[in-house]
Motif scaffolding. Structure first.
Motif, mmCIF file in Angstrom:
data_model
loop_
_atom_site.group_PDB
_atom_site.id
_atom_site.type_symbol
_atom_site.label_atom_id
_atom_site.label_comp_id
_atom_site.label_asym_id
_atom_site.label_seq_id
_atom_site.Cartn_x
_atom_site.Cartn_y
_atom_site.Cartn_z
ATOM 1 N N VAL A 74 0.816 -1.226 0.000
ATOM 2 C CA VAL A 74 0.000 0.000 0.000
ATOM 3 C C VAL A 74 0.845 1.270 0.000
ATOM 4 C CG1 VAL A 74 -1.928 -1.161 1.120
ATOM 5 C CG2 VAL A 74 -0.241 0.041 2.532
ATOM 6 N N MET A 132 -7.394 -5.015 7.646
ATOM 7 C CA MET A 132 -6.861 -4.419 6.431
ATOM 8 C C MET A 132 -5.823 -3.353 6.758
ATOM 9 S SD MET A 132 -10.371 -2.331 5.498
ATOM 10 C CE MET A 132 -9.654 -1.071 4.438
ATOM 11 N N VAL A 134 -4.147 0.415 5.184
ATOM 12 C CA VAL A 134 -4.381 1.522 4.248
ATOM 13 C C VAL A 134 -3.141 2.398 4.235
ATOM 14 C CG1 VAL A 134 -5.863 3.465 3.650
ATOM 15 C CG2 VAL A 134 -6.845 1.469 4.805
ATOM 16 N N VAL A 142 -5.179 8.566 -0.025
ATOM 17 C CA VAL A 142 -4.980 7.110 -0.053
ATOM 18 C C VAL A 142 -4.015 6.717 -1.174
ATOM 19 C CG1 VAL A 142 -6.116 4.865 -0.338
ATOM 20 C CG2 VAL A 142 -7.298 6.721 0.865
ATOM 21 N N VAL A 145 -4.790 0.088 -0.680
ATOM 22 C CA VAL A 145 -5.553 -0.666 0.317
ATOM 23 C C VAL A 145 -5.282 -2.150 0.112
ATOM 24 C CG1 VAL A 145 -7.849 -1.244 1.200
ATOM 25 C CG2 VAL A 145 -7.389 1.071 0.345
ATOM 26 N N LEU A 167 -10.188 -2.883 -4.648
ATOM 27 C CA LEU A 167 -9.522 -2.141 -3.581
ATOM 28 C C LEU A 167 -8.747 -0.949 -4.134
ATOM 29 C CD1 LEU A 167 -8.187 -5.147 -1.454
ATOM 30 C CD2 LEU A 167 -10.290 -3.830 -1.106
ATOM 31 N N PHE A 170 -9.869 2.980 -4.344
ATOM 32 C CA PHE A 170 -9.733 3.982 -3.284
ATOM 33 C C PHE A 170 -8.484 4.847 -3.463
ATOM 34 C CE2 PHE A 170 -12.344 0.633 -1.427
ATOM 35 C CZ PHE A 170 -13.356 1.362 -0.815
ATOM 36 N N VAL A 199 -15.312 -2.069 3.855
ATOM 37 C CA VAL A 199 -13.983 -1.656 3.416
ATOM 38 C C VAL A 199 -13.901 -0.139 3.346
ATOM 39 C CG1 VAL A 199 -12.342 -1.703 1.503
ATOM 40 C CG2 VAL A 199 -13.511 -3.794 2.184
ATOM 41 N N THR A 200 -14.956 0.491 2.857
ATOM 42 C CA THR A 200 -14.985 1.952 2.788
ATOM 43 C C THR A 200 -14.881 2.570 4.178
ATOM 44 O OG1 THR A 200 -16.385 1.842 0.805
ATOM 45 C CG2 THR A 200 -16.298 3.945 1.964
ATOM 46 N N VAL A 203 -11.289 2.454 5.233
ATOM 47 C CA VAL A 203 -10.487 3.491 4.568
ATOM 48 C C VAL A 203 -10.780 4.851 5.191
ATOM 49 C CG1 VAL A 203 -10.017 4.665 2.395
ATOM 50 C CG2 VAL A 203 -10.365 2.188 2.414
ATOM 51 N N ALA A 206 -8.954 5.255 8.451
ATOM 52 C CA ALA A 206 -7.529 5.516 8.258
ATOM 53 C C ALA A 206 -7.292 6.973 7.883
ATOM 54 C CB ALA A 206 -6.979 4.588 7.178
#
Length: 223
Positions: A74, A132, A134, A142, A145, A167, A170, A199-200, A203, A206
């Motif tokens: 990432v 996960m 990020v 970002v 991810v 992924l 993002f 998942v959103t 993110v 983060a």
């Protein structure tokens, strides 16, 4: 033969039910059984302990290797230093997509200079926990991810967490990200809206963790 005589013979041939239920208890026998069960339990516990002793370090090493690989994926850097001035562990952030918890925040360093941050996040999908990482630039954009572990349904939620092309949607986003609507959005995978939102949310957590710390981070760099 009279009915009374037949009844007497039948009674003599079949012992009374009450008498048949009386079983004498043998203390020695019961003690022996208890001892055997205790020995089996002890041996089983020792075997499980031995297996765990051998496999635990291997599992821990594999998990750490996977974690570092995800961090490199990432946001590539020479080293990752845990941010200790303001612990991120256990901080939960809520957004329109849901809530997620930042379990760790590390500064990514390249050639002696910080190039961004990597947040480790725990969120909840349809099948349970999703772990996960990020990657973010120093201003909270970002960079990537990656999902380390999950229990999403195969061919449903897995179409989100196991598909890197999903992924990667993002990357380049910052601020609070929404799902399916709004200017700063990602589109949910068909049939896997819950996983997409999870998942959103991760993110968003983060991004929020880094953005909330910008004044502190900048002060630390100036000092």
């Amino acid at each position: 033969m009279s009915k009374s005589k037949k009844k007497a013979e039948k009674t003599a041939a079949a012992p009374a039910k009450a008498a048949g239920l009386r079983v004498p208890l043998d203390g020695q026998y019961i003690g022996k059984l208890a001892g055997i069960l205790l020995a089996i339990t002890a041996v089983t516990a020792l075997l499980l302990g031995a297996v765990n002793y051998v496999t635990a370090p291997v599992i821990a090493a594999a998990t750490e290797e996977k974690r570092v690989a995800a961090m490199q994926q990432v946001l590539a850097a020479e080293e990752y230093t845990a941010v200790e001035a303001f612990p991120a562990e256990g901080e939960t952030y809520s957004s329109a997509a849901g809530s997620a918890t930042v379990t760790a925040l590390s500064e990514a360093v390249q050639d002696g200079s910080p190039v961004g941050y990597v947040a480790e996040v725990a969120t909840n999908g349809f099948g349970g926990a999703i772990d996960m990482v990020v990657g973010l630039t120093t201003d909270g954009t970002v960079t990537g991810v990656a999902v380390i572990s999950h229990s999403e349904t195969p061919n449903v939620g897995s179409k989100v967490v196991d598909d890197q092309s999903v992924l990667d949607r993002f990357a380049g986003l910052t601020g609070e990200i929404t799902v399916n609507s709004g200017d700063n959005r990602v589109d949910a995978v068909s049939g896997a809206t819950t996983s997409s939102k999870a998942v959103t949310a991760g993110v968003n957590a983060a991004i929020a963790a880094v953005e909330a710390r910008q004044p502190v981070l900048q002060g630390a760099e100036e000092g």
